[in-house]
Write an enzyme that holds these catalytic residues in place. Structure first.
Site, PDB file in Angstrom:
ATOM      1  N   SER A 142      -6.273  38.582  -6.641  1.00  0.00           N
ATOM      2  CA  SER A 142      -5.180  37.214  -6.688  1.00  0.00           C
ATOM      3  C   SER A 142      -6.262  35.793  -7.194  1.00  0.00           C
ATOM      4  CB  SER A 142      -5.989  36.821  -4.729  1.00  0.00           C
ATOM      5  OG  SER A 142      -5.749  36.054  -4.558  1.00  0.00           O
ATOM      6  N   TYR A 155     -12.603  37.486   1.495  1.00  0.00           N
ATOM      7  CA  TYR A 155     -11.447  38.116   0.484  1.00  0.00           C
ATOM      8  C   TYR A 155     -11.330  37.400  -0.744  1.00  0.00           C
ATOM      9  CZ  TYR A 155      -6.250  37.812  -0.838  1.00  0.00           C
ATOM     10  OH  TYR A 155      -5.267  38.048  -1.590  1.00  0.00           O
ATOM     11  N   LYS A 159     -11.613  40.525  -3.686  1.00  0.00           N
ATOM     12  CA  LYS A 159     -11.492  40.234  -5.072  1.00  0.00           C
ATOM     13  C   LYS A 159     -11.356  39.720  -6.310  1.00  0.00           C
ATOM     14  CE  LYS A 159      -6.744  40.885  -2.838  1.00  0.00           C
ATOM     15  NZ  LYS A 159      -6.138  41.600  -3.012  1.00  0.00           N
TER      16      LYS A 159
HETATM   17  N1  LIG Z   1       0.478  36.278  -0.080  1.00  0.00           N
HETATM   18  C1  LIG Z   1      -0.324  35.860  -1.100  1.00  0.00           C
HETATM   19  O1  LIG Z   1      -0.241  34.312  -0.721  1.00  0.00           O
HETATM   20  C2  LIG Z   1      -0.605  36.789  -1.824  1.00  0.00           C
HETATM   21  C3  LIG Z   1      -1.375  35.581  -2.763  1.00  0.00           C
HETATM   22  C4  LIG Z   1      -2.130  36.205  -3.912  1.00  0.00           C
HETATM   23  C5  LIG Z   1      -2.744  37.550  -3.398  1.00  0.00           C
HETATM   24  N2  LIG Z   1      -2.028  38.324  -2.435  1.00  0.00           N
HETATM   25  C6  LIG Z   1      -2.022  39.810  -2.770  1.00  0.00           C
HETATM   26  O2  LIG Z   1      -0.538  40.315  -2.342  1.00  0.00           O
HETATM   27  C7  LIG Z   1      -0.815  42.257  -2.409  1.00  0.00           C
HETATM   28  C8  LIG Z   1      -0.136  41.872  -0.829  1.00  0.00           C
HETATM   29  O3  LIG Z   1       0.169  41.542   0.232  1.00  0.00           O
HETATM   30  P1  LIG Z   1       1.371  40.310   0.440  1.00  0.00           P
HETATM   31  O4  LIG Z   1       1.247  38.796   0.611  1.00  0.00           O
HETATM   32  O5  LIG Z   1       2.057  40.780   0.422  1.00  0.00           O
HETATM   33  O6  LIG Z   1       0.644  40.755   2.704  1.00  0.00           O
HETATM   34  P2  LIG Z   1       2.054  41.737   3.793  1.00  0.00           P
HETATM   35  O7  LIG Z   1       0.930  41.441   4.780  1.00  0.00           O
HETATM   36  O8  LIG Z   1       3.026  40.937   2.860  1.00  0.00           O
HETATM   37  O9  LIG Z   1       1.824  42.983   2.675  1.00  0.00           O
HETATM   38  C9  LIG Z   1       0.708  43.825   2.840  1.00  0.00           C
HETATM   39  C10 LIG Z   1       1.325  45.561   3.593  1.00  0.00           C
HETATM   40  O10 LIG Z   1      -0.022  46.087   2.283  1.00  0.00           O
HETATM   41  C11 LIG Z   1       0.233  46.852   3.748  1.00  0.00           C
HETATM   42  N3  LIG Z   1      -0.961  47.917   3.729  1.00  0.00           N
HETATM   43  C12 LIG Z   1      -2.191  46.752   3.906  1.00  0.00           C
HETATM   44  N4  LIG Z   1      -3.111  48.188   4.056  1.00  0.00           N
HETATM   45  C13 LIG Z   1      -2.842  49.066   3.701  1.00  0.00           C
HETATM   46  C14 LIG Z   1      -3.547  50.401   3.206  1.00  0.00           C
HETATM   47  N5  LIG Z   1      -4.502  50.576   3.657  1.00  0.00           N
HETATM   48  N6  LIG Z   1      -2.580  51.336   2.404  1.00  0.00           N
HETATM   49  C15 LIG Z   1      -2.050  51.609   2.411  1.00  0.00           C
HETATM   50  N7  LIG Z   1      -0.802  49.730   2.553  1.00  0.00           N
HETATM   51  C16 LIG Z   1      -1.610  48.892   3.561  1.00  0.00           C
HETATM   52  C17 LIG Z   1       0.330  46.012   4.586  1.00  0.00           C
HETATM   53  O11 LIG Z   1       0.683  47.373   5.536  1.00  0.00           O
HETATM   54  C18 LIG Z   1       1.707  45.505   4.168  1.00  0.00           C
HETATM   55  O12 LIG Z   1       2.942  46.321   4.295  1.00  0.00           O
HETATM   56  C19 LIG Z   1      -2.011  42.101  -0.960  1.00  0.00           C
HETATM   57  O13 LIG Z   1      -3.169  42.053  -2.183  1.00  0.00           O
HETATM   58  C20 LIG Z   1      -2.511  40.307  -1.018  1.00  0.00           C
HETATM   59  O14 LIG Z   1      -4.097  40.153  -1.112  1.00  0.00           O
HETATM   60  C21 LIG Z   1      -1.255  37.740  -1.222  1.00  0.00           C
END
Ligand SMILES: NC(=O)c1ccc[n+]([C@@H]2O[C@H](COP(=O)([O-])OP(=O)(O)OC[C@H]3O[C@@H](n4cnc5c(N)ncnc54)[C@H](O)[C@@H]3O)[C@@H](O)[C@H]2O)c1
Length: 267
Positions: A142, A155, A159
């Protein structure tokens, strides 16, 4: 410079039942990759896999035994894994004091899913990849791992550790055919952003992007071996400003914290 062509490649995406992971699984499949969809939520993994003709392998990306089984079953199905996207993540909110303090469970989950899942995946992947002299590992960290995240100490810290692990992998194995890249977006419109608390939303929503923009950035990054994948290009500038003067940068971030934590007057 190494390119990965998605057409015909074997790809695994963790956390692919929702948000960015789902977008990556769909985007890769649309470009001809053979995809394995992992998620803790078995129904979500099956739904996405069925939609794109992929294989669903549900399981906990943070559990070492489960990851060993995921990698073995994916190899069985794909022949070899050309690209592994360690994307599953969690965002427990909170700091260190008062009503909004993060819980011990939140800290543990952040490190298990946002960091140790990457370590377990690399542990399962590397021996065969080193023998083959080829493999690509894309972790979803992130911008919080390069800068910080207001409102969530677990977080921000986990990260940073995810970026540090990706750096370490790259430094250790770049000369042996292993490409390591780390995806560092700011806000992306997914369920995680919706759940990121008042401060998190105030920080991220104004510049939030759609999942499709993230997918395009990752696909573009597969054409070469750049380390940082930045769907928000401005993050490179923020990182440079941080490196140029940590004192000034933290002071500026504190002013932002003060501005965002002050309730806005009602119109
Ligand atoms: N959405 C944002 O603004 C953002 C920004 C920067 C980074 N990220 C990162 O992107 C990645 C995806 O996030 P997102 O926004 O798509 O979130 P999201 O919540 O939409 O999806 C995350 C998915 O990961 C699954 N998950 C959680 N723990 C798990 C585990 N132990 N094993 C397998 N699956 C698991 C959940 O069931 C969910 O389907 C994450 O690493 C998050 O930190 C997100």
């Amino acid at each position: 410079m190494t390119e990965l062509r998605l057409d015909g490649s074997g790809v695994v995406v963790t956390g692919a039942g929702s948000g960015i992971g789902e977008g990556l699984a769909r985007g890769f499949a649309a470009r001809g990759a053979r995809v394995v969809v992992n998620d803790l939520d078995a129904a979500a993994a099956s739904r996405v896999a069925a939609d794109v003709g992929a294989l669903a392998l549900a399981g906990d990306a943070a559990d070492p035994g489960s990851v060993t089984r995921l990698v073995a079953a994916a190899r069985e199905h794909l022949g070899e894994i050309d690209l592994f996207c360690a994307n599953a993540g969690v965002a427990p909110m909170g700091g260190v004091e008062g009503k909004r303090a993060a819980t011990p469970q939140g800290w543990a989950a952040a490190f298990d899913v946002n960091v140790m899942a990457h370590v377990h995946a690399a542990t399962a992947l590397l021996p065969a990849w080193l023998e083959r002299g080829q493999g690509r590992f894309v972790s979803t960290a992130s911008a919080a791992g390069l800068l910080t995240m207001l409102g969530s100490a677990p977080y921000a810290v986990s990260k940073h550790a995810a970026v540090a692990f990706a750096e370490w992998l790259r430094v250790t194995y770049a000369h042996r055919g292993i490409v390591v890249q780390t995806l560092c977006p700011q806000g992306v419109r997914t369920p995680m952003l919706e759940g990121s608390g008042r401060l998190g939303r105030a920080l991220l929503e104004p510049d939030a992007i759609d999942v499709s923009v993230v997918v395009d950035a990752v696909v573009a990054a597969l054409a070469d071996d750049r380390f940082l994948v930045l769907p928000h290009p401005e993050v490179a500038g923020y990182l440079a400003a941080k490196a140029a003067g940590l004192g000034a940068w933290t002071a500026q971030m504190n002013r932002l914290q003060q501005r965002l934590e002050t309730p806005r007057p009602r119109p």
